[in-house]
Design a protein around this motif. Structure first.
Motif, PDB file in Angstrom:
ATOM      1  N   CYS A  89      28.375 -27.271  14.563  1.00 34.78           N
ATOM      2  CA  CYS A  89      28.511 -25.820  14.673  1.00 34.78           C
ATOM      3  C   CYS A  89      29.580 -25.370  13.684  1.00 34.78           C
ATOM      4  O   CYS A  89      30.519 -26.114  13.402  1.00 34.78           O
ATOM      5  N   GLU A  92      33.138 -19.719  14.497  1.00 39.60           N
ATOM      6  CA  GLU A  92      32.693 -18.331  14.405  1.00 39.60           C
ATOM      7  C   GLU A  92      33.838 -17.325  14.350  1.00 39.60           C
ATOM      8  O   GLU A  92      33.605 -16.160  14.029  1.00 39.60           O
ATOM      9  N   HIS A 226      20.417 -17.283  17.341  1.00 42.36           N
ATOM     10  CA  HIS A 226      21.499 -17.713  18.235  1.00 42.36           C
ATOM     11  C   HIS A 226      22.039 -16.537  19.043  1.00 42.36           C
ATOM     12  O   HIS A 226      22.375 -16.694  20.227  1.00 42.36           O
ATOM     13  N   GLN A 227      22.127 -15.366  18.418  1.00 39.33           N
ATOM     14  CA  GLN A 227      22.582 -14.182  19.144  1.00 39.33           C
ATOM     15  C   GLN A 227      21.617 -13.837  20.268  1.00 39.33           C
ATOM     16  O   GLN A 227      22.024 -13.493  21.382  1.00 39.33           O
ATOM     17  N   ARG A 230      21.773 -16.315  23.304  1.00 43.67           N
ATOM     18  CA  ARG A 230      22.929 -16.193  24.188  1.00 43.67           C
ATOM     19  C   ARG A 230      22.650 -15.313  25.394  1.00 43.67           C
ATOM     20  O   ARG A 230      23.355 -15.382  26.401  1.00 43.67           O
ATOM     21  N   ARG A 231      21.624 -14.496  25.308  1.00 43.50           N
ATOM     22  CA  ARG A 231      21.310 -13.575  26.401  1.00 43.50           C
ATOM     23  C   ARG A 231      20.211 -14.108  27.312  1.00 43.50           C
ATOM     24  O   ARG A 231      19.829 -13.423  28.266  1.00 43.50           O
ATOM     25  N   ARG A 233      17.910 -17.520  29.271  1.00 47.41           N
ATOM     26  CA  ARG A 233      17.861 -18.876  29.800  1.00 47.41           C
ATOM     27  C   ARG A 233      16.629 -19.584  29.243  1.00 47.41           C
ATOM     28  O   ARG A 233      15.732 -18.946  28.681  1.00 47.41           O
ATOM     29  N   GLU A 313      21.208 -22.563  29.729  1.00 52.90           N
ATOM     30  CA  GLU A 313      21.310 -21.497  28.728  1.00 52.90           C
ATOM     31  C   GLU A 313      20.443 -21.866  27.526  1.00 52.90           C
ATOM     32  O   GLU A 313      20.461 -23.005  27.052  1.00 52.90           O
ATOM     33  N   GLU A 315      20.804 -21.011  24.484  1.00 56.60           N
ATOM     34  CA  GLU A 315      21.607 -21.357  23.313  1.00 56.60           C
ATOM     35  C   GLU A 315      21.986 -22.836  23.329  1.00 56.60           C
ATOM     36  O   GLU A 315      22.066 -23.474  22.265  1.00 56.60           O
ATOM     37  N   ASP A 316      22.225 -23.404  24.508  1.00 53.65           N
ATOM     38  CA  ASP A 316      22.543 -24.829  24.590  1.00 53.65           C
ATOM     39  C   ASP A 316      21.358 -25.675  24.130  1.00 53.65           C
ATOM     40  O   ASP A 316      21.526 -26.678  23.427  1.00 53.65           O
ATOM     41  N   ARG A 319      21.097 -25.350  20.376  1.00 53.49           N
ATOM     42  CA  ARG A 319      22.135 -26.141  19.708  1.00 53.49           C
ATOM     43  C   ARG A 319      21.750 -27.620  19.675  1.00 53.49           C
ATOM     44  O   ARG A 319      21.972 -28.311  18.674  1.00 53.49           O
TER      45      ARG A 319
END
Length: 360
Positions: A89, A92, A226-227, A230-231, A233, A313, A315-316, A319
């Motif tokens: 990563c 940020e 990615h944004q 984040r919101r 699941r 999540e 995002e996880d 990633r």
């Protein structure tokens, strides 16, 4: 990265050479041989090796700075256009991203400064005024490091200057908006490079323009994805309509599924429906060639593809896919039974649909 091979590691970070770099190295050697024989080839290859050593040091400038902020690096890949450090990563926080971005060009400027001190600026300036074949190796290297620093500071993704620009913009706006603006600036610069290259007859500059345009677009897509993740699941983005194969299946069964559906990645499950592997399209085609239709999917499936909870999540999960270059992750319920998949294709579609929705 595919089509690359490892040549060793430094501080636990693999150094990999892309096949195109190896071919480029051979081509350079042949070009110098045709120009001046063995001596010219040896000098030319020595210069290329030293130059790419500077590229590796440039990447480790990024790597060591990022490590200070807790970011780990998977590997460094050498390409004909330079090096790419693949980080888990990128920091940020604007100040941290700015430091990481400027560390690489900073290394090149330090190398150039050391060479100017050792050789003397007057000697180097006299050298570079001569025909290229008469310029000393170290003088060429000093000038090349300045050129590397300047090129990388162009404020456009995927160069370091693009990341530095986003970091500066992020002090005044959120990261997604900063990335979008930096991408637009990158596209404008790419158009300018391409137009100048076309008018001036420099095809290499046109290739650089294409590289900048595509790199800027890719960075913007990645940041927006990615944004968005984040919101959400995993359950909000997973595919729920797909086919599986039991671990006892043959290659022929997977081929039939590939032909009669649009599915590229096939989950392999045990007798109670728990995922134990993933058979990708690339592995299936290779297995069909090597083992034939009677081969077993258990012998060729990937067993390292992770399984995540549907409550995790998104995002996880994204990633995980980014860090280890997984084509997909499998999704299981609380009992461990397979209930879905998250793939790069459906994530791209989700991003496209999000862009098409009217803003409130």
């Amino acid at each position: 990265m595919s089509w690359s091979f490892s040549i060793g590691s430094i501080s636990g970070i693999r150094i990999r050479i892309h096949l195109t770099f190896a071919l480029f190295f051979i081509w350079i050697g042949a070009a110098f041989w045709n120009e001046g024989g063995m001596a010219a080839m040896a000098n030319g290859l020595a210069y290329i090796l030293l130059l790419f050593l500077c590229v590796v040091l440039h990447e480790f400038g990024h790597i060591l700075t990022a490590r200070r902020f807790g970011s780990q690096t998977l590997d460094v890949v050498l390409l004909p256009i330079g090096g790419v450090a693949r980080m888990k990563c990128i920091p940020e926080k604007p100040g941290q991203e700015l430091a990481v971005a400027l560390a690489g060009p900073g290394v090149n400027l330090v190398i150039a400064a050391v060479l100017f001190i050792l050789l003397g600026s007057q000697t180097i300036m006299q050298d570079v005024a001569q025909p290229a074949k008469n310029v000393s190796l170290l003088s060429q290297l000093a000038v090349a490091n300045i050129a590397l620093a300047v090129f990388n500071l162009v404020p456009a993704f995927p160069m370091d200057g693009g990341r530095a620009l986003r970091a500066c913009l992020s002090y005044r706006m959120d990261r997604a908006a900063a990335t979008k603006l930096a991408t637009r600036i990158g596209h404008i610069l790419a158009f300018g490079f391409g137009l100048f290259g076309f008018v001036s007859g420099y095809p290499l500059l046109m290739l650089v323009a294409l590289f900048v345009f595509m790199g800027a677009s890719a960075e913007n897509n990645s940041t927006q994805l990615h944004q968005l993740a984040r919101r959400l699941r995993v359950s909000d983005a997973m595919i729920t309509q797909f086919s599986t194969l039991p671990v006892t299946s043959r290659i022929a069964d997977a081929v039939a599924l590939l032909i009669h559906s649009t599915q590229h990645d096939i989950p392999i499950v045990d007798g109670v429906g728990k995922p134990i592997g993933l058979l990708t399209r690339a592995r299936l085609l290779r297995a069909l060639h090597d083992l034939g239709a009677d081969g077993q999917v258990a012998d060729v499936m990937r067993t390292d593809v992770p399984t995540v909870s549907d409550r995790a999540e998104l995002e996880d999960a994204l990633r995980l896919m980014d860090e280890e270059n997984f084509p997909a992750v499998m999704v299981a319920d609380q009992r461990g039974h397979l209930i879905g998949m998250v793939t790069l294709e459906n994530l791209d579609q989700m991003l496209l649909l999000a862009r098409l929705q009217p803003r409130e």
